[in-house]
Design a protein around this motif. Sequence first.
Motif, PDB file in Angstrom:
ATOM      1  N   PHE A  36       0.826  -1.203   0.000  1.00 19.61           N
ATOM      2  CA  PHE A  36       0.000   0.000   0.000  1.00 19.61           C
ATOM      3  C   PHE A  36       0.862   1.256   0.000  1.00 19.61           C
ATOM      4  CE2 PHE A  36      -2.776  -3.184   1.958  1.00 19.61           C
ATOM      5  CZ  PHE A  36      -3.923  -3.018   1.202  1.00 19.61           C
ATOM      6  N   ASP A  37       0.392   2.245  -0.724  1.00 16.67           N
ATOM      7  CA  ASP A  37       0.977   3.578  -0.678  1.00 16.67           C
ATOM      8  C   ASP A  37       0.585   4.197   0.655  1.00 16.67           C
ATOM      9  OD1 ASP A  37       1.683   6.224  -0.904  1.00 16.67           O
ATOM     10  OD2 ASP A  37       0.728   6.541  -2.851  1.00 16.67           O
ATOM     11  N   LEU A  38       1.582   4.561   1.466  1.00 14.40           N
ATOM     12  CA  LEU A  38       1.291   5.058   2.813  1.00 14.40           C
ATOM     13  C   LEU A  38       0.519   6.371   2.791  1.00 14.40           C
ATOM     14  CD1 LEU A  38       4.643   4.216   4.646  1.00 14.40           C
ATOM     15  CD2 LEU A  38       2.603   2.811   4.324  1.00 14.40           C
ATOM     16  N   GLY A  39       0.576   7.092   1.674  1.00 10.65           N
ATOM     17  CA  GLY A  39      -0.151   8.349   1.573  1.00 10.65           C
ATOM     18  C   GLY A  39      -1.496   8.220   0.891  1.00 10.65           C
ATOM     19  N   GLU A  40      -1.879   6.985   0.563  1.00 14.75           N
ATOM     20  CA  GLU A  40      -3.146   6.759  -0.149  1.00 14.75           C
ATOM     21  C   GLU A  40      -4.341   7.081   0.737  1.00 14.75           C
ATOM     22  OE1 GLU A  40      -5.307   3.186  -2.757  1.00 14.75           O
ATOM     23  OE2 GLU A  40      -3.535   2.791  -1.536  1.00 14.75           O
ATOM     24  N   ASP A  41      -5.390   7.610   0.124  1.00 20.30           N
ATOM     25  CA  ASP A  41      -6.627   7.899   0.851  1.00 20.30           C
ATOM     26  C   ASP A  41      -7.220   6.595   1.376  1.00 20.30           C
ATOM     27  OD1 ASP A  41      -9.009   9.738   1.436  1.00 20.30           O
ATOM     28  OD2 ASP A  41      -9.926   8.138   0.246  1.00 20.30           O
ATOM     29  N   PRO A  42      -7.603   6.557   2.669  1.00 20.27           N
ATOM     30  CA  PRO A  42      -8.131   5.316   3.245  1.00 20.27           C
ATOM     31  C   PRO A  42      -9.326   4.750   2.485  1.00 20.27           C
ATOM     32  CG  PRO A  42      -7.612   6.881   4.986  1.00 20.27           C
ATOM     33  CD  PRO A  42      -7.455   7.617   3.685  1.00 20.27           C
ATOM     34  N   GLU A  43     -10.221   5.617   2.015  1.00 20.49           N
ATOM     35  CA  GLU A  43     -11.388   5.123   1.287  1.00 20.49           C
ATOM     36  C   GLU A  43     -10.972   4.418   0.009  1.00 20.49           C
ATOM     37  OE1 GLU A  43     -15.585   6.759  -0.680  1.00 20.49           O
ATOM     38  OE2 GLU A  43     -14.334   8.094   0.545  1.00 20.49           O
ATOM     39  N   SER A  44     -10.021   5.014  -0.704  1.00 19.06           N
ATOM     40  CA  SER A  44      -9.522   4.394  -1.932  1.00 19.06           C
ATOM     41  C   SER A  44      -8.858   3.062  -1.634  1.00 19.06           C
ATOM     42  CB  SER A  44      -8.535   5.342  -2.617  1.00 19.06           C
ATOM     43  OG  SER A  44      -7.934   4.723  -3.735  1.00 19.06           O
ATOM     44  N   ARG A  45      -8.101   3.016  -0.545  1.00 21.80           N
ATOM     45  CA  ARG A  45      -7.406   1.788  -0.152  1.00 21.80           C
ATOM     46  C   ARG A  45      -8.409   0.682   0.175  1.00 21.80           C
ATOM     47  NH1 ARG A  45      -3.623   3.884   3.491  1.00 21.80           N
ATOM     48  NH2 ARG A  45      -5.181   3.793   5.144  1.00 21.80           N
ATOM     49  N   MET A  46      -9.467   1.025   0.888  1.00 21.24           N
ATOM     50  CA  MET A  46     -10.481   0.036   1.244  1.00 21.24           C
ATOM     51  C   MET A  46     -11.213  -0.475   0.013  1.00 21.24           C
ATOM     52  SD  MET A  46     -12.127   1.480   4.819  1.00 21.24           S
ATOM     53  CE  MET A  46     -13.184   0.045   5.002  1.00 21.24           C
ATOM     54  N   LEU A  47     -11.455   0.405  -0.955  1.00 22.57           N
ATOM     55  CA  LEU A  47     -12.139  -0.012  -2.179  1.00 22.57           C
ATOM     56  C   LEU A  47     -11.267  -0.995  -2.961  1.00 22.57           C
ATOM     57  CD1 LEU A  47     -13.734   3.358  -3.394  1.00 22.57           C
ATOM     58  CD2 LEU A  47     -14.930   1.344  -2.489  1.00 22.57           C
ATOM     59  N   ARG A  48      -9.951  -0.737  -3.016  1.00 23.04           N
ATOM     60  CA  ARG A  48      -9.054  -1.660  -3.713  1.00 23.04           C
ATOM     61  C   ARG A  48      -9.025  -3.009  -3.002  1.00 23.04           C
ATOM     62  NH1 ARG A  48      -3.889  -1.397  -4.486  1.00 23.04           N
ATOM     63  NH2 ARG A  48      -3.296   0.084  -2.856  1.00 23.04           N
ATOM     64  N   MET A  49      -8.995  -2.968  -1.691  1.00 19.49           N
ATOM     65  CA  MET A  49      -8.984  -4.209  -0.926  1.00 19.49           C
ATOM     66  C   MET A  49     -10.289  -4.964  -1.131  1.00 19.49           C
ATOM     67  SD  MET A  49      -6.989  -5.888   1.151  1.00 19.49           S
ATOM     68  CE  MET A  49      -7.004  -7.083   2.506  1.00 19.49           C
ATOM     69  N   ALA A  50     -11.393  -4.261  -1.155  1.00 16.38           N
ATOM     70  CA  ALA A  50     -12.692  -4.900  -1.367  1.00 16.38           C
ATOM     71  C   ALA A  50     -12.773  -5.531  -2.757  1.00 16.38           C
ATOM     72  CB  ALA A  50     -13.811  -3.883  -1.186  1.00 16.38           C
ATOM     73  N   SER A  67     -16.033  -7.781   6.950  1.00 15.99           N
ATOM     74  CA  SER A  67     -15.298  -7.791   8.212  1.00 15.99           C
ATOM     75  C   SER A  67     -13.804  -7.806   7.970  1.00 15.99           C
ATOM     76  CB  SER A  67     -15.713  -9.007   9.042  1.00 15.99           C
ATOM     77  OG  SER A  67     -14.947  -9.089  10.223  1.00 15.99           O
ATOM     78  N   LEU A  68     -13.375  -8.591   6.995  1.00 14.88           N
ATOM     79  CA  LEU A  68     -11.945  -8.677   6.689  1.00 14.88           C
ATOM     80  C   LEU A  68     -11.397  -7.337   6.215  1.00 14.88           C
ATOM     81  CD1 LEU A  68     -10.115 -11.506   4.846  1.00 14.88           C
ATOM     82  CD2 LEU A  68      -9.889  -9.182   3.993  1.00 14.88           C
ATOM     83  N   VAL A  69     -12.113  -6.676   5.311  1.00 12.07           N
ATOM     84  CA  VAL A  69     -11.647  -5.400   4.762  1.00 12.07           C
ATOM     85  C   VAL A  69     -11.585  -4.326   5.844  1.00 12.07           C
ATOM     86  CG1 VAL A  69     -12.205  -3.514   3.168  1.00 12.07           C
ATOM     87  CG2 VAL A  69     -12.411  -5.898   2.410  1.00 12.07           C
ATOM     88  N   VAL A  70     -12.625  -4.246   6.657  1.00 15.90           N
ATOM     89  CA  VAL A  70     -12.673  -3.213   7.698  1.00 15.90           C
ATOM     90  C   VAL A  70     -11.603  -3.452   8.756  1.00 15.90           C
ATOM     91  CG1 VAL A  70     -14.074  -2.253   9.554  1.00 15.90           C
ATOM     92  CG2 VAL A  70     -15.114  -2.703   7.335  1.00 15.90           C
ATOM     93  N   SER A  88       1.902  -3.875   3.917  1.00 19.49           N
ATOM     94  CA  SER A  88       1.285  -4.682   2.870  1.00 19.49           C
ATOM     95  C   SER A  88       0.296  -5.647   3.503  1.00 19.49           C
ATOM     96  CB  SER A  88       2.343  -5.458   2.069  1.00 19.49           C
ATOM     97  OG  SER A  88       3.133  -6.261   2.916  1.00 19.49           O
ATOM     98  N   SER A  89      -0.653  -6.091   2.690  1.00 19.77           N
ATOM     99  CA  SER A  89      -1.669  -7.041   3.147  1.00 19.77           C
ATOM    100  C   SER A  89      -1.623  -8.256   2.242  1.00 19.77           C
ATOM    101  CB  SER A  89      -3.060  -6.397   3.089  1.00 19.77           C
ATOM    102  OG  SER A  89      -4.050  -7.292   3.564  1.00 19.77           O
ATOM    103  N   CYS A  90      -1.816  -9.430   2.811  1.00 18.31           N
ATOM    104  CA  CYS A  90      -1.812 -10.635   1.985  1.00 18.31           C
ATOM    105  C   CYS A  90      -3.169 -11.313   2.061  1.00 18.31           C
ATOM    106  CB  CYS A  90      -0.717 -11.609   2.415  1.00 18.31           C
ATOM    107  SG  CYS A  90      -0.943 -12.361   4.027  1.00 18.31           S
TER     108      CYS A  90
END
Length: 243
Positions: A36-50, A67-70, A88-90
């Motif tokens: 993950f880009d440490l400066g990335e917007d949290p909402e954008s990051r959660m959408l990518r993870m979802a 539950s996993l994403v949150v 990073s997340s796996c």
Amino acid sequence: MTSTGAETTTVASASAVSSADVPDLWFELPPGFMEFDLGEDPESRMLRMADATDSLFAGAAPERKFSLVVSSEYILQTMIAAGAEHVSSCLLRMPGDELSQGTLCVIVERPEAGPRNQDRQGSAKRTAVQWRALYPDAEVGLVMLPYGIAALCIRDQDLQIPGVLFGLDESVPATLRQMQFCVPLKTGPGSALFVFMTQDIDHWAEYVNVLSGIMKSVSADEPRGEDTPEASGPDAGGTERQA
């Protein structure tokens, strides 16, 4: 266990803030890890993870994926606030097509002053002593990596995740199993703290194999692009990272 990522290695690096801006060390991430880009917007990051979770585990229950994403985002924000240089997340598929997730972060800690050539063995031993005092129920010891000696700590941690993230009034309890390596640096005083966390305690042995491969890849030298051996563990390839 099956990796859900591309079957290629990724190089990562991490470094303390310095005028030279030279990575303190490099390491490799197996397939299935998403940096993950440490400066990335949290909402954008959660959408990518979802999106990644939906595409890889279409058959999983929506509540499980949510539950996993949150939970993952809450842990990521905690690590970023702690000064992580790498997060990073796996996502891994366990037997029975079960969804599993873990988080890796690397924090580089440098004292403001100190001798250039530190006693790395003494530093690792002092860290192990401190961890034994702080976490009497943890498994603490010293390990020798290709990079050098490191302190190791494995423990369970109980968290209260804010219920508002789930649309609830009360906090949601969660138990994480955490493995952390404190690696004294070759480049000067200080250390790199590798921390891996997962709620999937049932498959901890598989994660130990994956983490073993990552830690064996730690190096002070930038990889030259050759093919690198796969990390031990089912379908584990690698990704090079800087620290």
